[in-house]
Write an enzyme that holds these catalytic residues in place. Structure first.
Site, short mmCIF file in Angstrom:
data_model
loop_
_atom_site.label_atom_id
_atom_site.label_comp_id
_atom_site.label_asym_id
_atom_site.label_seq_id
_atom_site.Cartn_x
_atom_site.Cartn_y
_atom_site.Cartn_z
N ARG A 122 -22.56 2.40 8.84
CA ARG A 122 -23.42 1.78 7.93
C ARG A 122 -24.71 1.73 8.93
NH1 ARG A 122 -20.45 -3.33 4.81
NH2 ARG A 122 -20.19 -2.03 3.10
N LYS A 176 -5.74 -4.73 -7.98
CA LYS A 176 -5.55 -5.77 -9.41
C LYS A 176 -6.23 -5.01 -10.38
CE LYS A 176 -5.87 -10.42 -7.21
NZ LYS A 176 -6.76 -11.24 -6.89
N GLY A 197 -15.43 0.81 0.21
CA GLY A 197 -14.21 -0.12 0.48
C GLY A 197 -13.12 0.55 1.27
N GLY A 243 -18.14 -2.71 -3.48
CA GLY A 243 -18.62 -3.55 -4.70
C GLY A 243 -19.74 -3.20 -5.43
P1 AMP Z 1 -8.50 -3.26 -3.89
O1 AMP Z 1 -9.53 -3.86 -3.18
O2 AMP Z 1 -8.28 -3.70 -5.17
O3 AMP Z 1 -9.13 -1.93 -4.19
O4 AMP Z 1 -7.01 -2.88 -3.26
C1 AMP Z 1 -7.03 -2.45 -2.09
C2 AMP Z 1 -5.64 -3.00 -1.49
O5 AMP Z 1 -4.60 -2.82 -2.71
C3 AMP Z 1 -5.10 -2.40 -0.34
O6 AMP Z 1 -5.27 -3.35 0.70
C4 AMP Z 1 -3.67 -2.04 -0.75
O7 AMP Z 1 -2.90 -2.37 0.53
C5 AMP Z 1 -3.48 -2.84 -1.81
N1 AMP Z 1 -2.39 -2.22 -2.50
C6 AMP Z 1 -2.32 -0.82 -2.99
N2 AMP Z 1 -1.08 -0.57 -3.84
C7 AMP Z 1 -0.50 -1.69 -3.69
C8 AMP Z 1 0.87 -1.77 -4.20
N3 AMP Z 1 1.62 -1.00 -4.83
N4 AMP Z 1 1.35 -3.12 -4.07
C9 AMP Z 1 0.59 -4.13 -3.24
N5 AMP Z 1 -0.84 -3.73 -2.91
C10 AMP Z 1 -1.19 -2.69 -3.06
#
Ligand code: AMP
Length: 398
Positions: free
Chosen positions: A35, A197, A350, A373
């Protein structure tokens, strides 16, 4: 919106907002200076144009209080190693001492302010704090793409109190890539969306449903879709209250003729922890004591085939719990497939930045956004508060 090159800069005092929110280890050392390096073209341009630069960033979450562990000192030190000009670290963010340092600043010197978030006024977008930041400043340049989605004083407040505001080179480059994907993608356009999520990704999915030809889903969010379709996903992460929305997204994909793909197989285990026994499952139900933690080999192959045909790729969110070796293969293999494709590829910041670096393919991705984000929000809303502020407030009293 003005760009850096539109400003007549010589002799001016410029406030340069950067995103130097880097990770520090236990000893306060910088883990990754990407960064900092990303903002150097703008900083060097300003210095070449004979300006006096007042620079500032946030670092971590000090919650409106001075915190020596989140001082900008190590960041300023790294900056000194990277540029040849003079860098002075201010003892504070605003106040009399800082104003005196601003007044005494010489052309081609940099005054680096302390952590913006040492003051509550930053996150609250307090007008008085913004006005104090703008004290003695002619022009505002925003090169903090990763913070452009924040309605914070140093992003949307300062432009109200300076003569002119413009986007820096990094912000301009980020927008060029994201605008390409939004407005003139070469087809087939394939979006890869993963992560924890569905709820975080709904706005981006809704936008992508109108624009892309293929949407490949991975990560935990896949299980909310499967649960909504009535499959038994064992202990996989499901957002129960988002199942209706998941069904709506699936129906919209059908109406739009978007190829919306969910994983064909899953790497499952009883716990999100290293060293656990894993199984590959290619049918439901997922055993009741297990959860899906990565996409399996059939999915990697099927997604790889779609990726190989793509001309534009937008990827946001990992395919599994890539931080743990046993569940990292899906994300690593998809990273390789994206790197091998001839498509223009954009990765939305991210967690994925770390993943593609680990996969050793980052130099074969067209653009890796410095703001996870911010890039998500830009694709969803096609604008950001920080960009609106740059467009709206150019007080023509130069
Ligand atoms: P995000 O910030 O929404 O992009 O999510 C990233 C996070 O999702 C990472 O820390 C991953 O470890 C978690 N993640 C990805 N796939 C899974 C899964 N199948 N079950 C639980 N956590 C997950």
């Amino acid at each position: 919106m003005l760009l850096l090159k539109d400003l007549d800069l010589e002799g001016k005092t410029v406030f340069l907002r950067v995103d130097f929110n880097v990770f520090l280890d236990e000893e306060g050392q910088i883990c990754d200076d990407t960064r900092i390096r990303a903002a150097l073209p703008t900083l060097n341009y300003l210095l070449e144009q004979k300006t006096k630069v007042v620079m500032a960033s946030h670092l971590g979450r000090p919650k409106g209080q001075f915190n020596s562990k989140l001082s900008m000192k190590p960041v300023a030190q790294r900056l000194v190693e990277l540029i040849t000009e003079d860098v002075i670290l201010a003892p504070d963010v605003i106040g009399k001492d800082v104003d005196t340092l601003k007044e005494n600043l010489r052309v081609r010197q940099v005054l680096f302010l302390e952590n913006l978030r040492f003051y509550e006024g930053e996150n609250n977008n307090d007008p008085e704090f913004a006005q104090n930041l703008a004290e003695g400043i002619d022009y505002f340049v925003n090169d903090a793409f990763g913070a452009c989605h924040r309605v914070h004083a140093s992003i949307v407040g300062i432009p109200l109190y300076v003569k002119k505001s413009a986007a820096g080179l990094l912000v301009t480059e980020e927008l060029e890539y994201l605008n390409f994907a939004l407005y003139s993608p070469q087809k087939p356009y394939t979006a890869i969306v993963g992560g924890a999520k569905v709820s975080d990704k709904i706005p981006i999915l809704e936008n992508l449903l109108n624009k892309s030809d293929n949407i490949l889903i991975g990560g935990a969010m896949a299980y909310t879709f499967f649960a909504a379709l009535g499959y038994d996903v064992g202990r996989s992460l499901v957002e129960e209250d988002k199942k209706d929305l998941a069904l709506k997204i699936l129906n919209k994909a059908k109406d739009n003729n978007t190829n919306f793909q969910l994983p064909l197989d899953h790497i499952v285990a009883t716990e999100i922890a290293p060293g656990k026994e894993t199984k590959t499952v290619d049918d439901f139900p997922i055993p009741s004591d297990m959860m899906g933690l990565d996409i399996g080999p059939k999915t990697i192959q099927a997604y790889g085939a779609v990726i190989a045909q793509a001309k534009t790729i937008m990827w946001n969110g990992p395919m599994g719990v890539f931080e743990i070796e046993e569940f990292s293969q899906g994300t690593m293999k998809i990273a390789e497939a994206v790197a091998d494709s001839s498509a223009l590829s954009i990765i939305g910041g991210g967690d994925l930045v770390a993943a593609v670096t680990e996969a050793g393919v980052s130099d074969r991705i067209s653009h890796i956004s410095t703001g996870g984000g911010a890039s998500l929000e830009y694709i969803a809303n096609e604008t950001l508060p920080g960009l609106e502020a740059l467009s709206e407030n150019n007080n023509d009293n130069d």
